[in-house]
Structure formats: structure tokens, C-alpha cells
Design a protein around this motif. Structure first.
Motif, short mmCIF file in Angstrom:
data_model
loop_
_atom_site.label_atom_id
_atom_site.label_comp_id
_atom_site.label_asym_id
_atom_site.label_seq_id
_atom_site.Cartn_x
_atom_site.Cartn_y
_atom_site.Cartn_z
N THR A 1 -35.84 2.79 -35.09
CA THR A 1 -35.75 4.23 -35.33
C THR A 1 -36.51 5.02 -34.28
O THR A 1 -35.98 5.95 -33.66
CB THR A 1 -36.30 4.56 -36.74
OG1 THR A 1 -35.54 3.83 -37.70
CG2 THR A 1 -36.21 6.05 -37.02
N LYS A 2 -37.76 4.63 -34.06
CA LYS A 2 -38.61 5.39 -33.14
C LYS A 2 -38.10 5.35 -31.69
O LYS A 2 -38.25 6.31 -30.95
CB LYS A 2 -40.05 4.88 -33.19
CG LYS A 2 -40.82 5.36 -34.42
CD LYS A 2 -42.26 4.92 -34.38
CE LYS A 2 -43.00 5.45 -35.60
NZ LYS A 2 -44.26 4.73 -35.83
N HIS A 3 -37.54 4.21 -31.31
CA HIS A 3 -37.05 4.06 -29.93
C HIS A 3 -35.54 4.32 -29.83
O HIS A 3 -34.95 4.11 -28.77
CB HIS A 3 -37.39 2.67 -29.40
CG HIS A 3 -38.87 2.45 -29.21
ND1 HIS A 3 -39.50 2.59 -28.01
CD2 HIS A 3 -39.83 2.14 -30.11
CE1 HIS A 3 -40.80 2.35 -28.16
NE2 HIS A 3 -41.02 2.07 -29.42
N ASN A 4 -34.97 4.76 -30.94
CA ASN A 4 -33.54 5.07 -30.98
C ASN A 4 -32.68 3.93 -30.41
O ASN A 4 -31.82 4.14 -29.54
CB ASN A 4 -33.25 6.38 -30.24
CG ASN A 4 -31.85 6.90 -30.52
OD1 ASN A 4 -31.29 6.63 -31.60
ND2 ASN A 4 -31.27 7.61 -29.57
N VAL A 5 -32.92 2.74 -30.90
CA VAL A 5 -32.16 1.56 -30.45
C VAL A 5 -30.95 1.40 -31.35
O VAL A 5 -31.08 1.07 -32.54
CB VAL A 5 -33.03 0.28 -30.51
CG1 VAL A 5 -32.24 -0.92 -29.98
CG2 VAL A 5 -34.32 0.45 -29.72
N GLN A 6 -29.78 1.66 -30.82
CA GLN A 6 -28.54 1.62 -31.61
C GLN A 6 -27.66 0.42 -31.25
O GLN A 6 -26.90 -0.07 -32.06
CB GLN A 6 -27.73 2.91 -31.38
CG GLN A 6 -28.47 4.19 -31.74
CD GLN A 6 -28.75 4.32 -33.23
OE1 GLN A 6 -28.05 3.72 -34.04
NE2 GLN A 6 -29.77 5.09 -33.58
N ASN A 7 -27.79 -0.02 -30.00
CA ASN A 7 -26.91 -1.07 -29.49
C ASN A 7 -27.22 -2.43 -30.12
O ASN A 7 -28.38 -2.84 -30.21
CB ASN A 7 -27.10 -1.12 -27.97
CG ASN A 7 -26.25 -2.18 -27.33
OD1 ASN A 7 -26.65 -3.33 -27.29
ND2 ASN A 7 -25.07 -1.80 -26.87
N LEU A 8 -26.17 -3.13 -30.55
CA LEU A 8 -26.34 -4.42 -31.23
C LEU A 8 -27.05 -5.44 -30.34
O LEU A 8 -27.99 -6.12 -30.77
CB LEU A 8 -24.98 -4.96 -31.67
CG LEU A 8 -25.01 -6.32 -32.38
CD1 LEU A 8 -25.65 -6.22 -33.75
CD2 LEU A 8 -23.59 -6.89 -32.50
N ASP A 9 -26.60 -5.56 -29.10
CA ASP A 9 -27.22 -6.53 -28.19
C ASP A 9 -28.71 -6.25 -27.99
O ASP A 9 -29.53 -7.17 -27.95
CB ASP A 9 -26.52 -6.52 -26.82
CG ASP A 9 -25.12 -7.10 -26.90
OD1 ASP A 9 -24.86 -7.87 -27.84
OD2 ASP A 9 -24.30 -6.78 -26.02
N GLU A 10 -29.02 -4.99 -27.86
CA GLU A 10 -30.44 -4.62 -27.67
C GLU A 10 -31.25 -4.95 -28.92
O GLU A 10 -32.37 -5.45 -28.83
CB GLU A 10 -30.56 -3.13 -27.36
CG GLU A 10 -30.22 -2.76 -25.94
CD GLU A 10 -30.55 -1.31 -25.66
OE1 GLU A 10 -31.73 -0.99 -25.53
OE2 GLU A 10 -29.61 -0.50 -25.60
N ARG A 11 -30.69 -4.67 -30.07
CA ARG A 11 -31.41 -4.96 -31.31
C ARG A 11 -31.68 -6.46 -31.44
O ARG A 11 -32.78 -6.87 -31.82
CB ARG A 11 -30.63 -4.44 -32.52
CG ARG A 11 -30.68 -2.92 -32.65
CD ARG A 11 -30.07 -2.44 -33.96
NE ARG A 11 -30.32 -1.01 -34.13
CZ ARG A 11 -30.33 -0.38 -35.30
NH1 ARG A 11 -30.06 -1.05 -36.42
NH2 ARG A 11 -30.58 0.90 -35.37
N VAL A 12 -30.66 -7.25 -31.15
CA VAL A 12 -30.83 -8.71 -31.24
C VAL A 12 -31.91 -9.16 -30.27
O VAL A 12 -32.82 -9.92 -30.63
CB VAL A 12 -29.49 -9.42 -30.95
CG1 VAL A 12 -29.71 -10.92 -30.82
CG2 VAL A 12 -28.48 -9.13 -32.06
#
Lengths: 178, 202
Positions: free
Chosen positions: A73-84
Motif C-alpha cells: 500500500t505505502k509503496h503503491n506496488v500493484q504489479n503481480l511480478d513485483e509483489r511476488v
């Protein structure tokens, strides 16, 4: 040819001189050793009558889910690859070992750890055993999946199918949407 | 006491832990992790409140034991470390008492508990006060009927083992559990601070 690292877990480490507490990315954090982790896992494993291993898995899941979700949330990470990639990176940053998701889907996933603080710490302390012991890691991968898909904590069942502590070359985890 | 706690806390709180290529952090003769405090609190809270009431003391004793072994082995790693040698040893005039004071300053610096030794009878008894500690976070409103700082209890007893329990034994067969600890006050119980009384195990 150099490879650019697309994602990196940003560590914002602070020490509050008044309370003498450490925090990492806004969450109080503390160092503990493999003796501590091993004995927590042993206690959980011994407590069969009230499903202690599930309690340790669940306690891990609840804790890490908050950290991961807050970070996305804080870093606005939306992309699936990035989250993984970030969930893999954070686990390593904590010193719990290496985690790699083999595949990820909303209903199922598989992951493995080539190195594991819990397994290797257990072996260092007591030697090998024939059953999984990484209840902390099981909770983490479940938390990671729920956070990756923005689902509530507890959304995935996790099964540890191979374990370093039992002699496998890597610990392997299978996850299914509950 | 010749140990300047503020110097120790300021220096040791800056010691960084970074994982290697295997995602592990070997330090102080052990493998360490840096996890959210809730990771440990959650389990202690869940397990002590899931067991049958008659089994709760046994569960609490096992949680304390986990910290006792952690404190014994990691504590030894700390007091024999390069960092301790550089920062604390120059201040130590009266071992092992000064080592104990320094160890609790390190304990404070690493965020386990803002704590200090307030009474020490060499080889017999130690009283520790903790003015802020993460284990009390399990209560966010109201108070508990009994204390729950199992980690501080175990580590306090372990530090006395290291000071007066004989030579360090890596196997833990001797030297460990020569002392026991009772928590007599707790922030989680509504007290201003936690208080921990360590005495010979007998």
C-alpha cells in the motif's frame, strides 16, 4: 551483461532512543536466534492436542501479512511480478532463508526454499527429523499469497511437501485457496 | 558499576544485521533473524490462551525455556563478540558483575527490553526492571491477570547462568538452568514497569 534488479525491498530501520525499540518499515522488530525459533517450533509440534503447529503457522501468517500488505500500500506496488519478487526479497532480508515462487495463481501456487533458517537451525541444534518443522515459513508463504492478491489473511491453505530438515535439497510448499 | 549504559546503548543499537546470499544471518555464534515482534508475541498469546487452563503453566514454562536457551547461547555469543570487546570490555572493571550490567545494556540496545539490573547479589540474586518491552504489547487495553514476558524471564536467568553457572557449555548440558526467574511485576498487568527476580534454581 549486467542484470538490473527491478524490485528491491526497501528497509527503513529506526531505533527509538526513548523506548529503545527498533522498527523496520514502521513495525517493531527484534533479533532472535535459531535456538529460539527451534524451541518455538518444537513447542508447537509437541502441542498436538490443540494443534500447536497450526497456531505457529497462523501467528506467523498474521504478523507477516500486515507487514507485506502495508508495504504494498505505502509503496503503491500493484504489479503481480513485483509483489511476488518483494515477498521473496523480504523473507531473505529477515534472515529466514531464500524463497522462490515456482508458480503463482489466484487459486494455487508452489514455492520452494533452498535455504531455511528454521530447518538449518533445527539441524544445527538437534539434527534431522522426518517431519516438516518450518511452521513459520508455512505461515509466511500463506501470508505472501494473500497479500499478493489483496485477499484477507487466511485465504490459502499451505502444505509443506518436502523439507530440508528431512533431508530434501529444498523445502517445497504447495498452496491452495481455502 | 563502571559501565556507561548510554555509551553501550548508543553504540550497540547501531549494529546492523544483513543476510548473506543464502538468506541467513550468521552472527554471535548463532543464526539470527530480524522479524516483527508480533511474529513472536502472536504465538505466545495464541498458545497460552488455547491450552486447557491447567496446562497453561506448562506452556508458559516452555516459552520461557525457549528464551532461556536463546539467552544462554546468544548471550555467550554477545559477550565474546568483537563488538562487545570493543565497546563494553574497556569499561569492565569488576567481572562478572559489570559484564551483567553491560549485557543488559546490549539487551536494551537490541530492542528486547529497555531494562537494567537494579539489584545484584553476586552468585545469588539479581533483580531486573524493564521499563518498555515488546512482550507487553499483547495487551492493547485493560490488564492481564498474570505477567507474560516469558522472553525477559528466560534471558535474565540465562545471563545469571553465564555469570555464575560455571564455564559455558555449548551443549547446554551443564551451566544452563542453574538460575530461575520469576516475573513479579508487568506493564501488561498494569504496573509501571516489569520486574524480574532471578535466584538460584536450587
Amino acid at each position: 551483461m549486467s542484470t538490473e534488479q527491478l524490485t528491491q525491498w526497501v528497509v527503513d530501520h529506526k531505533f527509538d532512543r526513548d523506548t529503545c525499540r527498533h522498527s523496520v518499515n514502521g513495525f517493531d522488530a527484534v533479533l532472535h536466534c535459531h535456538h529460539y525459533a527451534s524451541l518455538y517450533c518444537q513447542l508447537a509440534d509437541d502441542a498436538e492436542s490443540f494443534n500447536g503447529s497450526h497456531l505457529l503457522q497462523r501467528s506467523s501468517e498474521l504478523s507477516f501479512y500486515d507487514v507485506l500488505s502495508d508495504y504494498f500500500t505505502k509503496h503503491n506496488v500493484q504489479n503481480l511480478d513485483e509483489r511476488v519478487a518483494l515477498t521473496e526479497e523480504y523473507w531473505k532480508t529477515c534472515g529466514f532463508g531464500t524463497l522462490k515462487f515456482d508458480h503463482v495463481g489466484e487459486l494455487s501456487a508452489a514455492a520452494h526454499m533452498d535455504h531455511s533458517h528454521v530447518d538449518e537451525g533445527w539441524i544445527k541444534k538437534w539434527g534431522k527429523r522426518d517431519k516438516p518443522v518450518n511452521f513459520i515459513g508455512q505461515g509466511y508463504v500463506a501470508a505472501a499469497m494473500a497479500a499478493i492478491y489483496g485477499l484477507p489473511s487466511g485465504s490459502y491453505n499451505v502444505y509443506e511437501t518436502d523439507s530440508i530438515v528431512a533431508g530434501a535439497d529444498a523445502s517445497r510448499f504447495s498452496l491452495v485457496r481455502s | 558499576m563502571s559501565v556507561d549504559r548510554n555509551v553501550v546503548i548508543d553504540a550497540m543499537s547501531q549494529v546492523k544485521s544483513e543476510s548473506n546470499d543464502e538468506g541467513l544471518i550468521p552472527a554471535f555464534n548463532v543464526l539470527v533473524t530480524q522479524a516483527p515482534t508480533s511474529r513472536w508475541n502472536n504465538f505466545a498469546d495464541l498458545i497460552t490462551n488455547s491450552v486447557d487452563p491447567e496446562l497453561k503453566p506448562a506452556a508458559e514454562a516452555l516459552l520461557e525455556n525457549a528464551a532461556h536457551e536463546c539467552g544462554y547461547h546468544t548471550g555467550y555469543g554477545i559477550i565474546t563478540s568483537e563488538e562487545f570487546d570493543a565497546i563494553c570490555n574497556p569499561m569492565i572493571q569488576n567481572p562478572p558483575e559489570d559484564v551483567l550490567h553491560a549485557a543488559f545494556a546490549v539487551f536494551t540496545a537490541w530492542g528486547w527490553a529497555k531494562s537494567e539490573v537494579v539489584e545484584l547479589i553476586p552468585g545469588e540474586k539479581m533483580v531486573v526492571r524493564a521499563y518498555d518491552y515488546y512482550e507487553s504489547d499483547v495487551v492493547q487495553r485493560g490488564t492481564l491477570n498474570g505477567p507474560c514476558a516469558y522472553m525477559i524471564q528466560g534471558v535474565s536467568a540465562a545471563f545469571m547462568d553465564l555469570a555464575y553457572g560455571g564455564e559455558y557449555d555449548p551443549s547446554g548440558q551443564t551451566g544452563m538452568r542453574t538460575f530461575k526467574c520469576e516475573q513479579v511485576k508487568g506493564i501488561e498487568c498494569g504496573d509501571e514497569y516489569g520486574e524480574f527476580v532471578v535466584t538460584l534454581a536450587g
